[in-house]
Scaffold this motif. Structure first.
Motif, mmCIF file in Angstrom:
data_model
loop_
_atom_site.group_PDB
_atom_site.id
_atom_site.type_symbol
_atom_site.label_atom_id
_atom_site.label_comp_id
_atom_site.label_asym_id
_atom_site.label_seq_id
_atom_site.Cartn_x
_atom_site.Cartn_y
_atom_site.Cartn_z
ATOM 1 N N ALA A 79 -1.038 -6.039 -66.357
ATOM 2 C CA ALA A 79 -1.035 -5.942 -64.899
ATOM 3 C C ALA A 79 -0.737 -7.304 -64.310
ATOM 4 C CB ALA A 79 -2.398 -5.457 -64.396
ATOM 5 N N GLU A 80 -0.201 -7.328 -63.107
ATOM 6 C CA GLU A 80 0.000 -8.597 -62.411
ATOM 7 C C GLU A 80 0.090 -8.363 -60.911
ATOM 8 O OE1 GLU A 80 3.774 -10.571 -63.137
ATOM 9 O OE2 GLU A 80 4.847 -8.669 -63.151
ATOM 10 N N ALA A 81 -0.181 -9.433 -60.183
ATOM 11 C CA ALA A 81 0.038 -9.416 -58.736
ATOM 12 C C ALA A 81 1.254 -10.294 -58.477
ATOM 13 C CB ALA A 81 -1.180 -9.958 -58.004
ATOM 14 N N VAL A 82 2.295 -9.700 -57.935
ATOM 15 C CA VAL A 82 3.513 -10.438 -57.645
ATOM 16 C C VAL A 82 3.478 -10.824 -56.170
ATOM 17 C CG1 VAL A 82 6.033 -10.367 -57.648
ATOM 18 C CG2 VAL A 82 4.730 -9.073 -59.368
ATOM 19 N N VAL A 83 3.609 -12.120 -55.904
ATOM 20 C CA VAL A 83 3.517 -12.597 -54.524
ATOM 21 C C VAL A 83 4.881 -13.102 -54.071
ATOM 22 C CG1 VAL A 83 2.402 -14.236 -52.964
ATOM 23 C CG2 VAL A 83 1.079 -13.182 -54.820
ATOM 24 N N ASP A 84 5.358 -12.518 -52.984
ATOM 25 C CA ASP A 84 6.656 -12.879 -52.418
ATOM 26 C C ASP A 84 6.441 -13.990 -51.375
ATOM 27 O OD1 ASP A 84 9.024 -13.099 -51.024
ATOM 28 O OD2 ASP A 84 9.307 -10.941 -50.739
ATOM 29 N N LEU A 85 6.724 -15.218 -51.783
ATOM 30 C CA LEU A 85 6.456 -16.363 -50.895
ATOM 31 C C LEU A 85 7.383 -16.373 -49.688
ATOM 32 C CD1 LEU A 85 5.776 -19.068 -53.631
ATOM 33 C CD2 LEU A 85 4.105 -17.875 -52.203
ATOM 34 N N ASP A 86 8.589 -15.851 -49.864
ATOM 35 C CA ASP A 86 9.512 -15.793 -48.717
ATOM 36 C C ASP A 86 8.974 -14.863 -47.626
ATOM 37 O OD1 ASP A 86 11.075 -17.446 -50.219
ATOM 38 O OD2 ASP A 86 12.489 -15.889 -50.833
ATOM 39 N N ALA A 87 8.232 -13.835 -48.058
ATOM 40 C CA ALA A 87 7.627 -12.933 -47.062
ATOM 41 C C ALA A 87 6.606 -13.704 -46.233
ATOM 42 C CB ALA A 87 6.967 -11.735 -47.754
ATOM 43 N N ILE A 88 5.810 -14.545 -46.888
ATOM 44 C CA ILE A 88 4.814 -15.344 -46.147
ATOM 45 C C ILE A 88 5.528 -16.266 -45.159
ATOM 46 C CG2 ILE A 88 3.009 -17.113 -46.350
ATOM 47 C CD1 ILE A 88 2.253 -15.873 -49.078
ATOM 48 N N SER A 89 6.558 -16.970 -45.624
ATOM 49 C CA SER A 89 7.310 -17.871 -44.723
ATOM 50 C C SER A 89 7.884 -17.098 -43.543
ATOM 51 C CB SER A 89 8.459 -18.560 -45.473
ATOM 52 O OG SER A 89 7.972 -19.289 -46.574
ATOM 53 N N ALA A 90 8.471 -15.946 -43.832
ATOM 54 C CA ALA A 90 9.105 -15.149 -42.766
ATOM 55 C C ALA A 90 8.063 -14.611 -41.787
ATOM 56 C CB ALA A 90 9.907 -14.000 -43.378
ATOM 57 N N ASN A 91 6.915 -14.191 -42.288
ATOM 58 C CA ASN A 91 5.853 -13.708 -41.396
ATOM 59 C C ASN A 91 5.398 -14.828 -40.455
ATOM 60 O OD1 ASN A 91 5.829 -11.115 -42.565
ATOM 61 N ND2 ASN A 91 4.312 -11.706 -44.102
ATOM 62 N N VAL A 92 5.183 -16.027 -41.014
ATOM 63 C CA VAL A 92 4.746 -17.161 -40.178
ATOM 64 C C VAL A 92 5.808 -17.453 -39.129
ATOM 65 C CG1 VAL A 92 4.308 -19.653 -40.166
ATOM 66 C CG2 VAL A 92 3.262 -18.207 -41.931
ATOM 67 N N SER A 93 7.045 -17.473 -39.553
ATOM 68 C CA SER A 93 8.129 -17.802 -38.639
ATOM 69 C C SER A 93 8.242 -16.773 -37.505
ATOM 70 C CB SER A 93 9.409 -17.917 -39.473
ATOM 71 O OG SER A 93 10.517 -17.765 -38.685
ATOM 72 N N ARG A 94 8.080 -15.490 -37.842
ATOM 73 C CA ARG A 94 8.131 -14.461 -36.793
ATOM 74 C C ARG A 94 6.916 -14.527 -35.866
ATOM 75 N NH1 ARG A 94 10.844 -11.140 -40.892
ATOM 76 N NH2 ARG A 94 8.779 -10.828 -41.772
ATOM 77 N N LEU A 95 5.745 -14.847 -36.428
ATOM 78 C CA LEU A 95 4.549 -14.969 -35.578
ATOM 79 C C LEU A 95 4.711 -16.144 -34.619
ATOM 80 C CD1 LEU A 95 1.867 -14.294 -38.338
ATOM 81 C CD2 LEU A 95 2.264 -12.862 -36.306
ATOM 82 N N ARG A 96 5.300 -17.226 -35.117
ATOM 83 C CA ARG A 96 5.490 -18.421 -34.279
ATOM 84 C C ARG A 96 6.444 -18.101 -33.124
ATOM 85 N NH1 ARG A 96 7.954 -23.945 -35.059
ATOM 86 N NH2 ARG A 96 6.824 -25.081 -33.418
ATOM 87 N N ALA A 97 7.506 -17.383 -33.422
ATOM 88 C CA ALA A 97 8.444 -16.995 -32.349
ATOM 89 C C ALA A 97 7.731 -16.089 -31.341
ATOM 90 C CB ALA A 97 9.658 -16.279 -32.946
ATOM 91 N N HIS A 98 6.884 -15.184 -31.857
ATOM 92 C CA HIS A 98 6.154 -14.234 -31.006
ATOM 93 C C HIS A 98 5.236 -14.954 -30.019
ATOM 94 C CE1 HIS A 98 4.093 -10.490 -29.985
ATOM 95 N NE2 HIS A 98 2.934 -11.016 -30.331
ATOM 96 N N VAL A 99 4.668 -16.106 -30.408
ATOM 97 C CA VAL A 99 3.779 -16.854 -29.502
ATOM 98 C C VAL A 99 4.550 -17.980 -28.802
ATOM 99 C CG1 VAL A 99 1.664 -16.242 -30.740
ATOM 100 C CG2 VAL A 99 2.844 -18.367 -31.339
ATOM 101 N N ASP A 100 5.851 -17.778 -28.626
ATOM 102 C CA ASP A 100 6.708 -18.740 -27.907
ATOM 103 C C ASP A 100 6.601 -20.155 -28.479
ATOM 104 O OD1 ASP A 100 7.350 -16.613 -26.222
ATOM 105 O OD2 ASP A 100 5.643 -17.057 -24.894
ATOM 106 N N ASN A 101 6.639 -20.223 -29.808
ATOM 107 C CA ASN A 101 6.642 -21.518 -30.490
ATOM 108 C C ASN A 101 5.423 -22.390 -30.251
ATOM 109 O OD1 ASN A 101 8.997 -21.298 -32.047
ATOM 110 N ND2 ASN A 101 10.213 -21.578 -30.178
ATOM 111 N N ARG A 102 4.300 -21.773 -29.916
ATOM 112 C CA ARG A 102 3.056 -22.539 -29.930
ATOM 113 C C ARG A 102 2.775 -22.963 -31.371
ATOM 114 N NH1 ARG A 102 2.632 -19.138 -25.771
ATOM 115 N NH2 ARG A 102 1.294 -19.648 -23.994
#
Ligand code: PLP
Length: 387
Positions: free
Chosen positions: A17-40
């Motif tokens: 078994a393993e947990a596969v972590v997609d780091l690009d997903a984390i980067s993209a989520n942060v980037s979209r959240l930042r845009a959502h809060v008008d770059n705060r």
């Protein structure tokens, strides 16, 4: 921790078994959240081993996505980030008397302050280290957990202003935490925003000039613009899980973790076969069982017994019987399957996979607990084109 260390050991453990972590997903989520809060400013919360995704890797991916700040609960977590080479702003918010404040201050970690006593301890540690420490005063605006109550706020800001005058401390932030942001129309949200506003005004009147004012966790970052102030503090959302009970989100969130295993055994059984401890499930016809070799020691909640679903060869199958420490059983019906077949326990519902939230619902808990409790026997492997 008994997590496999070498890549050989990891590859060997990943056979099971393993947990596969997609780091690009984390980067993209942060980037979209930042845009959502008008770059705060975004303070990405990576406590508890990055909600089970790996603190160091998650922190790097969050920085790539535009997180100016990282947030952790413990000083040991902040020092882990420093040891891995992170040099950016880090806030740490849960300490006890006698804490290693000097180490945190020497490592340029900013500290949350809840009480006058704690302020005194941090002030003397800063003098001992010979370096000014940035602190974020925490107001309990209504959560009823950490932070100074509105009654204790006056003495705390007075003491902080005094300590700032004398040079060892700089109040760089004022913050608070919401109780019910996942129910955006809950009346406590407005009450807490009003209380926070009053606390900030009193801090300014006391002569403090905090640059960072922050109140918003993931649900507030997603749904409550009144709480954004100068910075937001999302945790679960950066890992791609919605904090809302309905699993929806106004911002695209990509789940970063996929938990998978391989079938240990596939076998035919007759009708009337009791399954797993306590025989809480009994087959009603001849059927094929699949043995999934992970259990509650690995974070599969026992309370999801007879409920959780997995994906095998593109099809969903339900768990039958109780989850055991190391394994559970699925009913494959008459589907084709073989030992060694990959099983996705949870991942991205856009690929037809069950989500961590599906498991949370099956277990009567929240997605946070599902990802955070994946145990040390499950190796993490990381995917990224960027980080
Ligand atoms: C854990 C935590 C967060 C992040 O909460 P999420 O619901 O995961 O976004 C933010 N602020 C504080 C103080 C926390 O303890």
């Amino acid at each position: 921790m008994s997590s496999p260390r070498s890549s050989d050991e990891r590859a060997y453990a990943a056979l099971r078994a393993e947990a596969v972590v997609d780091l690009d997903a984390i980067s993209a989520n942060v980037s979209r959240l930042r845009a959502h809060v008008d770059n705060r400013d975004v303070l990405a919360v990576v406590k508890a081993d990055g909600y089970g995704h790996g603190i160091i890797q998650s922190a790097r991916a969050a920085r790539v996505g535009g997180a100016g700040w990282l947030g952790v609960a413990l000083i040991s977590e902040a020092l882990q980030l420093r040891a891995a080479g992170d040099t950016g702003p880090v806030l740490c918010w849960l300490t006890v008397p006698g804490e290693r404040y000097a180490d945190a201050i020497a490592a340029h970690v900013e500290l949350a302050v809840y009480s006058v006593d704690q302020l005194g301890e941090i002030d003397s540690a800063a003098r001992q280290v010979g370096r000014r420490v940035g602190i974020h005063l925490k107001l309990d605006s209504g959560l009823g957990r950490g932070g100074a109550t509105p009654d204790d706020w006056g003495p705390l800001i007075e003491a902080a202003a005094f300590a700032q005058e004398s040079g060892a401390i700089e109040v760089t932030g004022v913050f608070s935490h919401l109780a019910c942001a996942d129910e955006p129309s809950h009346p406590s949200v407005k009450a807490q925003v009003t209380e926070f506003e009053a606390g900030v005004s009193r801090a300014l009147e006391a002569g403090l000039e905090p640059r960072h004012l922050h109140l918003a966790n993931s649900p507030a970052t997603l749904a409550l613009p009144d709480t954004w102030w100068t910075m937001v503090r999302p945790g679960i959302a950066i890992f791609g899980l919605s904090p809302f009970a309905d699993g929806l989100s106004p911002v695209l969130l990509e789940p970063a973790m996929t938990l998978r295993a391989r079938l240990a055994l596939v076998k035919r059984v007759p009708p009337g076969q009791g399954i797993s401890y306590g025989h809480t499930y009994i087959t009603t016809r001849e059927t094929t069982l699949g043995l999934v070799p992970i259990g509650y020691a690995d974070g599969v909640p026992r309370s999801a017994s007879n409920q959780g679903e997995v994906l095998v060869r593109g099809q969903r199958f339900r768990m039958v019987g109780r989850v055991c420490m190391d394994q559970f059983v699925i009913d494959l019906g008459d589907a084709e399957a073989a030992a060694g077949d990959p099983v996705v326990i949870f991942g991205d519902p856009r690929r037809g996979e069950p989500s961590a939230l599906d498991w949370a619902n099956a277990a009567g808990t929240i997605g946070y607990e599902i990802v955070t409790r994946i145990g040390p026997r499950i190796p993490r492997s990381y995917r990224s084109a960027v980080t």
